[in-house]
Design an enzyme around this catalytic site. Structure first.
Site, PDB file in Angstrom:
ATOM      1  N   CYS A 292       4.594  -7.879   4.812  1.00 51.35           N
ATOM      2  CA  CYS A 292       5.862  -7.544   4.143  1.00 51.35           C
ATOM      3  C   CYS A 292       5.760  -7.371   2.624  1.00 51.35           C
ATOM      4  CB  CYS A 292       6.944  -8.567   4.456  1.00 51.35           C
ATOM      5  SG  CYS A 292       6.662  -9.553   5.904  1.00 51.35           S
ATOM      6  N   ARG A 321      -3.853 -16.014  10.126  1.00 49.61           N
ATOM      7  CA  ARG A 321      -3.010 -17.202  10.020  1.00 49.61           C
ATOM      8  C   ARG A 321      -3.755 -18.398  10.584  1.00 49.61           C
ATOM      9  NH1 ARG A 321       2.700 -14.697  12.283  1.00 49.61           N
ATOM     10  NH2 ARG A 321       2.825 -13.007  10.732  1.00 49.61           N
ATOM     11  N   GLN A 339      -0.786  -6.914  13.745  1.00 52.58           N
ATOM     12  CA  GLN A 339       0.624  -6.736  14.115  1.00 52.58           C
ATOM     13  C   GLN A 339       0.946  -5.254  14.135  1.00 52.58           C
ATOM     14  OE1 GLN A 339       2.411  -9.018  10.817  1.00 52.58           O
ATOM     15  NE2 GLN A 339       3.557 -10.075  12.408  1.00 52.58           N
ATOM     16  N   ASP A 341       3.431  -3.726  12.940  1.00 56.83           N
ATOM     17  CA  ASP A 341       4.481  -4.147  12.030  1.00 56.83           C
ATOM     18  C   ASP A 341       5.251  -2.952  11.497  1.00 56.83           C
ATOM     19  OD1 ASP A 341       5.850  -6.010  10.618  1.00 56.83           O
ATOM     20  OD2 ASP A 341       4.224  -6.514   9.234  1.00 56.83           O
ATOM     21  N   HIS A 343       8.786  -2.155   8.584  1.00 52.75           N
ATOM     22  CA  HIS A 343       9.943  -2.617   7.825  1.00 52.75           C
ATOM     23  C   HIS A 343      10.929  -1.479   7.695  1.00 52.75           C
ATOM     24  CE1 HIS A 343       6.837  -5.576   6.837  1.00 52.75           C
ATOM     25  NE2 HIS A 343       7.859  -6.402   6.937  1.00 52.75           N
ATOM     26  N   LYS A 423      17.995 -12.588  14.417  1.00 58.72           N
ATOM     27  CA  LYS A 423      16.961 -11.732  15.013  1.00 58.72           C
ATOM     28  C   LYS A 423      17.196 -11.518  16.502  1.00 58.72           C
ATOM     29  CE  LYS A 423      13.869 -15.481  16.244  1.00 58.72           C
ATOM     30  NZ  LYS A 423      12.544 -15.967  16.489  1.00 58.72           N
ATOM     31  N   HIS A 469      12.474  -6.656   9.442  1.00 57.49           N
ATOM     32  CA  HIS A 469      11.076  -6.668   9.914  1.00 57.49           C
ATOM     33  C   HIS A 469      11.119  -6.418  11.414  1.00 57.49           C
ATOM     34  CE1 HIS A 469      10.020  -9.481   6.489  1.00 57.49           C
ATOM     35  NE2 HIS A 469      11.254  -9.861   6.708  1.00 57.49           N
TER      36      HIS A 469
HETATM   37 ZN   LIG Z   1       7.717  -8.304   7.571  1.00 59.67          ZN
END
Ligand SMILES: [Zn+2]
Ligand SMILES: [Zn+2]
Length: 597
Positions: A292, A321, A339, A341, A343, A423, A469
């Site tokens: 992000c 992580r 990910q 991912d 945004h 979410k 996200h």
């Molecule tokens: Zn994010």
């Protein structure tokens, strides 16, 4: 993992009741253990999904799984005696007296005393006679009458540190399974057996898809060429679908200076999941746990107007992580993963339609991989939340409306949202009915504020955009694990490393097989010719073990007639098909990226 339910439960009861049964069985287990080992020291005995456990210190006694049937027998006897459970409040002094020979219980009593927590005990009574007592907050069933003797089973033994702390003594944990009915227990045991056969770690090894090299770092995935090929196919589909649906693809660095993580707040609220910094010149850099902050920097690299919005930026972003070594599990829980991912950055007015689009897009992606059974969860504002209530309400409302338009059932997890926004979570059900967490669509009122993200509105005023996200597959590693277990290695045609196998009956027909292979390869299908020495039936068998979607045996008849004898995976029949029709059949199984509304 979700438990299977018997279609017609003998007694209709709430979740609460099965919890009470499971917890009461843990007391009966402890009572049974004390009958065989009167000097055993008791740890704790809570319920868990599908059952219960109890921790014991057996001292010098060595015990193994052969004790389980003996304990089961005693427990069944106890159940048959219609024992009663009775609760009582006790003082700390009384409790210490009752548990004077139980050091672990004494430790707990001291803790409760420090926290000024009131103590309760549960007695198990056989008529008037007390046969067991435990330090316990309950609740329990009133009588063992409600337990079906055939619906529980002691499952296994395992070592477990007292209070989960490796500095403490290692206790012996006895696990039990328990349901209302024998039918439910049998179904669950079948599910476990079937799950073992589908374990992605075993299939991954058999099919040579991936590995872990523990000695050079646990939780880090090595993708082998066949797994790598499948990943490329997944990624290609993912990229094309995103480009078709108005996303920009971005690539961002793997490390960033500490300042970035200070602004984002990760160094405070996410520190324990991040790896130690590395020094470059005079600065500290961290390997990224999330993408992000980098995407936000791209946003901030120029001034933005309402005309630029919405922006949708996606990245197959590899993050690292920290996870404790003990919780790592194949591809499902790793230390480094990618990910899928993205945004979404938009104005408040655009937000509802963006949410609707991204939810539909998410379902489309999951369906493309063959998942059609979803459960959706909406997590709402927790107690300690940041951001204006008005914004929370708008966002939560938009999420709920989007789910409602999808006409899929959903559950609300009240107060279960992150502190920075509500979410949606989407779980898919696999072939065994087990649930896998995949997609998350997560609002964020925090990052835009922290990074002072702005855009100029219609009136020339500076405004803060909304940011969402989202990850659809979640991580490629985890999703791949789910695919392997769902299909038990028999992947859809478009994902199979080898899609078609051609088997010439004898060497004489090898050139014919290679001719067909070339034609199919020109259509971008992945084809192998197996003209090795084995008998034809042995070669067919090998191809079946490899779960090849299409097997074609080639001989004189095929050469003359031009019709190919097609064996489809999972079918015993052979059907004859022209090469042209076969190519068409194959083509139709390749998903084509679509624009989703
Ligand atoms: Zn994010
Ligand atoms: Zn209890």
């Amino acid at each position: 993992m979700k438990k299977t339910g018997s279609k017609k439960p003998r007694i209709s009861k709430s979740k609460n009741d099965i919890e009470k049964i499971r917890h009461s069985l843990s007391h009966l287990l402890a009572a049974a253990v004390l009958q065989i080992y009167p000097n055993a020291k008791l740890g704790i005995g809570p319920t868990i999904e599908n059952g219960f456990y109890y921790d014991f210190d057996f001292g010098k006694n060595k015990i193994d799984e052969s004790v389980l049937p003996k304990l089961e027998k005693i427990m069944k006897d106890l159940i048959g005696r219609n024992l009663k459970f009775k609760r009582a409040n006790v003082s700390y002094a009384q409790a210490k007296k009752i548990f004077k020979n139980q050091p672990y219980k004494l430790e707990l009593i001291e803790e409760f005393k420090k926290q000024k927590k009131p103590l309760t005990i549960y007695k198990t009574l056989d008529g008037q006679k007390e046969i067991f007592v435990d330090l316990c907050a309950g609740p329990h069933i009133n009588s063992t009458k409600v337990i079906d003797k055939e619906a529980f089973k002691l499952e296994k033994l395992a070592g477990a540190y007292w209070k989960g702390d490796e500095k403490n003594a290692m206790l012996t944990r006895i696990y039990g399974l328990a349901f209302y009915t024998k039918n439910e227990l049998d179904n669950y045991l079948r599910l476990i057996e079937e799950s073992k056969k589908r374990d992605h770690r075993i299939i991954g090894q058999q099919m040579d898809l991936f590995s872990f090299q523990e000695e050079f770092g646990p939780g880090l995935v090595y993708w082998h060429p066949k797994g790598g090929l499948m990943r490329v196919l997944m990624e290609n589909f993912w990229r094309e679908a995103h480009l078709k649906n108005g996303y920009g693809i971005v690539f961002t660095p793997h490390i960033g200076k500490s300042d970035l993580w200070k602004i984002s707040g990760h160094l405070s609220f996410y520190r324990e999941n991040m790896y130690s910094p590395m020094k470059i010149d005079e600065d500290e850099y961290y390997i990224k746990p999330m993408n992000c902050p980098f995407h936000i920097q791209i946003y901030k690299s120029r001034t933005r107007s309402y005309r630029d919005l919405p922006l949708r930026w996606a990245e197959l972003g590899t993050v690292y992580r920290y996870e404790k070594a003990g919780v790592l599990h194949g591809l499902l829980r790793v230390r480094g993963f990618t990910q899928d991912d993205a945004h979404l950055i938009c104005t408040p007015e655009q937000m509802p339609s963006e949410i609707k689009k991204v939810l539909n897009f998410s379902l489309y992606i999951l369906r493309s991989f063959g998942f059609n059974d979803f459960s959706i969860y909406l997590s709402t504002k927790p107690k300690d939340a940041i951001g204006a209530t008005k914004h929370w309400n708008e966002a939560t409302h938009a999420l709920e409306r989007a789910i409602q338009t999808s006409k899929l059932p959903y559950k609300i997890d009240k107060g279960g949202g992150a502190f920075y926004g509500p979410k949606i979570d989407i779980k898919v059900k696999d072939a065994l009915g087990r649930e896998w967490q995949c997609s998350t669509i997560q609002f964020d009122f925090n990052m835009p504020e922290k990074f002072q993200m702005k855009y100029t509105d219609k009136n020339g005023k500076q405004q803060q955009p909304y940011m969402i996200h989202r990850a659809l597959m979640g991580s490629l590693e985890r999703f791949f694990g789910a695919l392997i277990e769902n299909y038990a290695g028999a992947f859809p045609f478009w994902l199979m490393p080898t899609q078609i196998k051609l088997l010439p009956v004898t060497d004489k027909f090898s050139p014919f097989a290679y001719q067909i292979k070339e034609k199919l390869e020109n259509e971008n299908f992945r084809v192998d010719v197996d003209d090795s020495n084995g008998t034809i039936s042995k070669r067919i068998r090998n191809a079946e073990v490899e779960k090849i979607p299409y097997i074609i045996v080639l001989g004189q008849k095929e050469l003359e007639s031009g019709k190919l004898p097609l064996r489809e995976r999972g079918s015993k029949e052979i059907r004859f098909i022209s090469l042209k029709d076969f190519i068409e059949l194959c083509r139709n199984q390749i998903p084509k990226p679509q624009k989703i509304q």
